[in-house]
Design an enzyme around this catalytic site. Structure first.
Site, PDB file in Angstrom:
ATOM      1  CG  ASP A  15      -1.761  -1.249   1.338  1.00 35.47           C
ATOM      2  OD1 ASP A  15      -2.228  -1.746   0.302  1.00 35.47           O
ATOM      3  OD2 ASP A  15      -1.931  -1.744   2.476  1.00 35.47           O
ATOM      4  CD  GLU A 187      -9.253  -2.375  -1.219  1.00 39.18           C
ATOM      5  OE1 GLU A 187     -10.074  -2.658  -0.335  1.00 39.18           O
ATOM      6  OE2 GLU A 187      -8.298  -3.120  -1.517  1.00 39.18           O
TER       7      GLU A 187
END
Length: 523
Positions: A15, A187
């Site tokens: 991420d 997301e």
């Protein structure tokens, strides 16, 4: 042209979120149940990175007590505005409830503030966008207001953030639900203003082989957003699980000071089959713009293992030595604890030149805070060694070397007292069930342990300090138990030093003189 190798951050660094401030680049990644939280890196050329430390390095910032594996800190976003750095992220608790907060600093190396917790901020993966008119916007994901039409159907939403009060204000606005009609797990939203357009970059398709990066644009931050007809702009979902780089997603766009564009993203390198012991890593991909839309990895469309480096002066930082002799006043930033460390169970000063671990009854096979200091596995083939001094006093006293994916999947090579017998044991823990793979009698107070992996074949050795001969405990154990594909969750494999006992209050300890980790070239 100078070449670079992907990944730019190897091992469990998922991420990625990055910014440029002048000629400096800063990057953060997720950290889940490990402490300190949110490692932060610095680069001058987008390829070579040095770790500055961690954003969340104080217990007052991050309470991970009893947090389950792969909960904790998810998907941070790093931003900079008017001399202030912002890191916003999600804390996921054991009930899967999501709590979003941000911290600030005037120096990315710290110290960072205590959290500002945001009320009524559902979902995960928050991001901040600073608009030209001075307004600040929060983006995240949530269950759509109209309800989920299919499993994992999510909504990307936006709301204004008042920095003075630390509160979200005004209406929540749904701005996009992804590129595909059946897109799931929408997301990781990042909002940018590039030229006159607002671009919304998101991840969709989940964190497995169908992961992808998609984009939409609008003339207003609140939309409506138009999805790009060329979506997804980056994915490996069509390449199969045997491709050397898989589950590409969760991107971040970044412009260099020379006007060139790049994308940071996560991906994994499976080996020995579709097994991802290294977790999700950080990769770098070139970007160009055509007719107002980004083209990622132009002419190729994939994340490559080798590419042409950015047109920036190469800046290589001094590499950390393979061996840590624990003679510094602080732990190097590669080291982590499992959950927030409680109690004075470790020291670099009680025995100068060694890391002293006090035995704790906290088990590494439970959602506890064990006496463990560890680092990431960063290569498919490696050798890890440690030398330590330890005299087990009572039944259950153990110390040694652990390789783990989580509490239920691990290898423990421990020297200790087992039923009145002192020996070196290798225990495999798989699906929460333990098997002693090998044991060897030993009665000394100093020894060395070695773990060696050749792809998914993990071997374990030991020797006394006075001996020059390594003794094999087990050779070619099945290392796939350290992959997320067997163990579940979202993290990568760790390894490190461990000490435990069955009862508290005895204050026995083990002194680890050094720990070394080096890749093995087995290609």
């Amino acid at each position: 042209m100078r070449k670079f190798q992907n990944p730019i951050l190897s091992g469990f660094y998922p991420d990625p979120s990055a910014i440029r401030v002048g000629e400096d680049y800063y990057l953060v990644t997720s950290s889940f149940e490990f402490f300190p939280g949110v490692p932060i890196f610095h680069s001058k050329d987008l390829v070579n990175w040095r770790q500055l430390g961690h954003v969340l390095d104080r217990p007052s910032q991050l309470n991970l007590d009893n947090i389950q594996p792969s909960r904790g800190i998810w998907a941070p976003t790093l931003r900079y505005h008017n001399g202030v750095y912002y890191m916003i992220t999600t804390f996921v608790d054991n009930d899967k409830e999501c709590h979003n907060f941000y911290v600030t600093a005037t120096d990315p190396a710290g110290s960072w503030s205590d959290p500002v917790w945001l009320e009524d901020a559902p979902g995960i993966d928050p991001s901040l966008f600073f608009d030209d008119d001075g307004k600040v916007y929060y983006t995240g994901n949530r269950v759509p207001p109209e309800g989920q039409l299919y499993p994992k159907h999510m909504d990307i939403w936006l709301q204004e953030l008042d920095l003075a009060s630390g509160r979200l204000i005004g209406p929540k606005t749904s701005i996009w639900q992804g590129a595909l009609k059946v897109a799931h797990a929408q997301e990781g939203p990042h909002l940018y203003k590039i030229g006159s357009w607002y671009y919304l970059l998101i991840a969709e398709g989940g964190t497995g082989p169908t992961h992808a990066i998609t984009i939409a644009r609008s003339d207003s931050p609140a939309g409506p957003f138009e999805g790009y007809k060329g979506n997804p702009i980056l994915t490996h979902r069509h390449l199969g699980r045997s491709y050397p780089i898989v589950n590409v997603g969760h991107g971040e766009l970044i412009e260099t000071q020379k006007g060139d564009w790049w994308m940071l993203c996560l991906a994994s390198r499976p080996y020995g089959g579709y097994y991802r012991n290294l977790g999700r890593e950080t990769f770098l991909v070139p970007v160009i713009w055509e007719r107002g839309w980004p083209v990622v990895s132009p002419g190729k469309g994939v994340v490559e293992q080798e590419g042409e480096a950015p047109d920036l002066p190469e800046t290589a930082w001094p590499q950390l030595p393979a061996r840590d002799d624990f003679d510094s006043p602080e732990l190097a930033p590669i080291w982590n604890f499992i959950r927030t460390p409680r109690g004075d169970f470790w020291s670099l000063t009680d025995q100068p030149g060694a890391l002293r671990l006090t035995l704790k009854p906290a088990s590494i096979a439970a959602a506890d805070n064990p006496s463990f200091v560890g680092r990431r596995q960063q290569h498919s083939s490696f050798r890890a060694e440690t030398s330590f001094r330890f005299a087990p006093q009572e039944a259950g006293d153990v110390a040694g070397l652990v390789l783990l994916q989580n509490a239920d999947f691990q290898f423990r090579m421990e020297y200790g007292s087992f039923g009145g017998v002192t020996e070196i044991r290798l225990t495999q823990r798989k699906h929460g069930e333990e098997t002693v793979l090998a044991a060897s009698p030993y009665g000394g107070e100093s020894l060395m342990l070695r773990a060696e992996a050749i792809d998914q074949r993990y071997s374990f050795f030991w020797r006394g300090i006075e001996s020059e001969q390594w003794q094999a405990l087990t050779e070619e154990a099945d290392g796939t138990i350290l992959s997320t594909d067997v163990a579940g969750g979202f993290t990568g494999a760790y390894m490190g030093m461990y000490a435990a006992c069955t009862e508290a209050g005895r204050w026995h300890y083990a002194d680890f003189d050094w720990f070394s980790y080096e890749p093995l070239d087995c290609e």
